[in-house]
Design an enzyme around this catalytic site. Sequence first.
Site, PDB file in Angstrom:
ATOM      1  N   LYS A   1      79.396 -67.519 -21.891  1.00  0.00           N
ATOM      2  CA  LYS A   1      80.759 -67.523 -21.357  1.00  0.00           C
ATOM      3  C   LYS A   1      80.756 -68.001 -19.906  1.00  0.00           C
ATOM      4  CE  LYS A   1      84.672 -64.522 -20.396  1.00  0.00           C
ATOM      5  NZ  LYS A   1      85.305 -63.213 -20.529  1.00  0.00           N
TER       6      LYS A   1
ATOM      7  N   GLU B   1      68.986 -65.100 -18.373  1.00  0.00           N
ATOM      8  CA  GLU B   1      68.208 -65.202 -19.616  1.00  0.00           C
ATOM      9  C   GLU B   1      68.529 -66.519 -20.320  1.00  0.00           C
ATOM     10  OE1 GLU B   1      69.952 -62.558 -18.690  1.00  0.00           O
ATOM     11  OE2 GLU B   1      68.909 -60.688 -19.222  1.00  0.00           O
TER      12      GLU B   1
ATOM     13  N   GLY C   1      83.117 -61.277 -23.841  1.00  0.00           N
ATOM     14  CA  GLY C   1      81.897 -61.717 -24.525  1.00  0.00           C
ATOM     15  C   GLY C   1      81.683 -61.006 -25.844  1.00  0.00           C
ATOM     16  N   ARG C   2      81.854 -59.698 -25.855  1.00  0.00           N
ATOM     17  CA  ARG C   2      81.582 -58.928 -27.079  1.00  0.00           C
ATOM     18  C   ARG C   2      82.711 -59.057 -28.106  1.00  0.00           C
ATOM     19  NH1 ARG C   2      82.095 -56.151 -22.537  1.00  0.00           N
ATOM     20  NH2 ARG C   2      83.765 -54.638 -22.233  1.00  0.00           N
TER      21      ARG C   2
ATOM     22  N   GLU D   1      79.397 -51.085 -24.553  1.00  0.00           N
ATOM     23  CA  GLU D   1      79.741 -51.853 -23.346  1.00  0.00           C
ATOM     24  C   GLU D   1      81.240 -51.739 -23.058  1.00  0.00           C
ATOM     25  OE1 GLU D   1      79.299 -56.346 -22.772  1.00  0.00           O
ATOM     26  OE2 GLU D   1      77.418 -55.679 -21.913  1.00  0.00           O
TER      27      GLU D   1
ATOM     28  N   HIS E   1      64.016 -43.104 -45.238  1.00  0.00           N
ATOM     29  CA  HIS E   1      62.594 -42.761 -45.169  1.00  0.00           C
ATOM     30  C   HIS E   1      62.120 -42.718 -43.730  1.00  0.00           C
ATOM     31  CE1 HIS E   1      62.328 -43.074 -49.526  1.00  0.00           C
ATOM     32  NE2 HIS E   1      63.236 -44.015 -49.364  1.00  0.00           N
TER      33      HIS E   1
ATOM     34  N   LYS F   1      71.085 -56.200 -12.780  1.00  0.00           N
ATOM     35  CA  LYS F   1      70.914 -57.649 -12.601  1.00  0.00           C
ATOM     36  C   LYS F   1      70.630 -57.956 -11.138  1.00  0.00           C
ATOM     37  CE  LYS F   1      74.244 -59.277 -16.083  1.00  0.00           C
ATOM     38  NZ  LYS F   1      75.523 -59.960 -16.305  1.00  0.00           N
TER      39      LYS F   1
HETATM   40  O1  F6P Z   1      75.451 -58.617 -18.965  1.00  0.00           O
HETATM   41  C1  F6P Z   1      76.418 -58.324 -19.895  1.00  0.00           C
HETATM   42  C2  F6P Z   1      77.153 -59.557 -20.322  1.00  0.00           C
HETATM   43  O2  F6P Z   1      78.002 -59.983 -19.324  1.00  0.00           O
HETATM   44  C3  F6P Z   1      77.909 -59.329 -21.628  1.00  0.00           C
HETATM   45  O3  F6P Z   1      79.128 -58.737 -21.432  1.00  0.00           O
HETATM   46  C4  F6P Z   1      77.963 -60.694 -22.195  1.00  0.00           C
HETATM   47  O4  F6P Z   1      78.271 -60.697 -23.555  1.00  0.00           O
HETATM   48  C5  F6P Z   1      76.556 -61.169 -21.890  1.00  0.00           C
HETATM   49  O5  F6P Z   1      76.263 -60.622 -20.625  1.00  0.00           O
HETATM   50  C6  F6P Z   1      76.365 -62.656 -21.862  1.00  0.00           C
HETATM   51  O6  F6P Z   1      77.195 -63.275 -20.947  1.00  0.00           O
HETATM   52  P1  F6P Z   1      77.439 -64.832 -20.970  1.00  0.00           P
HETATM   53  O7  F6P Z   1      78.074 -65.177 -22.265  1.00  0.00           O
HETATM   54  O8  F6P Z   1      78.334 -65.121 -19.811  1.00  0.00           O
HETATM   55  O9  F6P Z   1      76.097 -65.508 -20.819  1.00  0.00           O
END
Ligand code: F6P
Length: 511
Positions: free
Chosen positions: A189, A195, A250-251, A336, A367, A477
């Site tokens: 987003k 990452e 995002g979620r 979240e 199990h 972060k």
């Molecule tokens: O760190 C949490 C977050 O902001 C989530 O809310 C989001 O889904 C995820 O990181 C990834 O964010 P982006 O789509 O901006 O890379």
Amino acid sequence: MELADLANLAQPPHLRTLFADDPRRAERYVFKVADLRVDVSKQRITDDLVGSLIELAQSAGVEQRRDAMFAGERINVAEDRAVGHVALRMPADSSFEIDGVNVVPDVHAVLDAMAVFADRVRADDRMTHVVNIGIGGSDLGPAMAYQALDAFRHGRIRCSYVSNIDGADIAGVLADADPASTLFIVASKTFGTIETLTNARTARRWLVDALGEQAVPDHFVAVSTNAERVADFGIDADNNMFGFWDWVGGRYSVDSAIGLSLMISIGPDRFREFLSGFHVMDEHFRTAPLTENVPVLLALIGVWNANGLGFDTKAVLPYANELARFPAYLQQLDMESNGKSVDLKGQRIGHDTGPIVWGEPGTNGQHAFYQLIHQGTRIVPVDFIGFARAHHDFQEHHDLLIANLIAQSEALAFGRDNRSEPWRHFAGDRPNTVILADQLTPSVLGQLIALYEHIVHVQGTIFGVNSYDQWGVELGKELANQVTPELTGSPDPGAHDSSTNALIHWYRTHR
Ligand code: F6P
């Protein structure tokens, strides 16, 4: 009726008594919504209690906040944004206005562009592998849905999902990939997530090393709200980017362009069925009276379990292997959204907010951790999810699977009296909901996701939190950015507490 009053409500008798006293209990507490059959009869509720919970919903303003969301108001106050994920699945001729502008045409313009691209990839025999690079909402939704809808996937194309900064994640995927037949979707987003950018850079280097710089436009597309950063990364934002909007959290974004890998996998028509599944649940949530509104009722039962009865966690146990990632998806959606301690005005809240969500598919969990949910001192409310028909031909397996689902629901609720052998005594009265549908189709998956989205929305309203921000992820972060250079060079660590300094020091000497 306030949240604090829940603790003073009379607790219903044991589920055995509730069922014995009311032969019609199952009938009365089974709801049909779209293709779902939702059985809450084994929850610890009575009509009086549900009446009190409805009063709680009314006094918390559940209807008003729901209507404000559907009216495109800026209910995400901390970020001053509208919350518009329901617009992502509206039919092309409907309207959802944000700041006086109908956003539905934009939504469909992106869907149409995705469909053209997805069809192109599906028709291109050279492409056999799609790698989605994203994390959180830019990974969990498409990864979960791709697996859930495996039965509908394109025969030639497989999708992989890379999320973790741990290089083992991308290394594993690249080891098994052929540059010439791989398409990377960089999904973020913000296009600022470390990452995702680190994984995307690694993937880009890998591709360029094999095929040269000129191969990038044919093998990389982006999904983002930030065209500038996409262009900075080296992806043509005009031709190779699919956009979405800041009013999609995002979620809550699996049904936006973030679902591109899923659309490539199942095809545009099935993707539209997926969206229509969401929409039918949205319409139910928007229009049904509170007393018949399934997301509202499930949300209230969840609040009763957590805030009235004090059960801190909730297990989601799908009896469908394809839904293996559904609990992880729901963890982000719920935790979240509602894992907050201050209200909309920033005041500290005096009650518990969102539950701890966890789960694994059945029968594997039986199990492993079911011992605790049957006999442990902590009570874990459960959502079971299952389907009448499987997508494979092994009928014997499916009958056994569903027999286990039904048996577990019964065992938890009614237990077995065996006080002479206490280790064999099952107290029962352990609440569970059973959600069934004929088959796991794109539409049914959309219905299930939207159901849980609205549960989270209603619970957030009752808890008084903003379900649509996530400041709680920021501190970690920020500190990681500070620690990163300290691991490898100057400055020497020293500015932290003694434990953190020692951890950094240990890594510097052992790396
Ligand atoms: O760190 C949490 C977050 O902001 C989530 O809310 C989001 O889904 C995820 O990181 C990834 O964010 P982006 O789509 O901006 O890379």
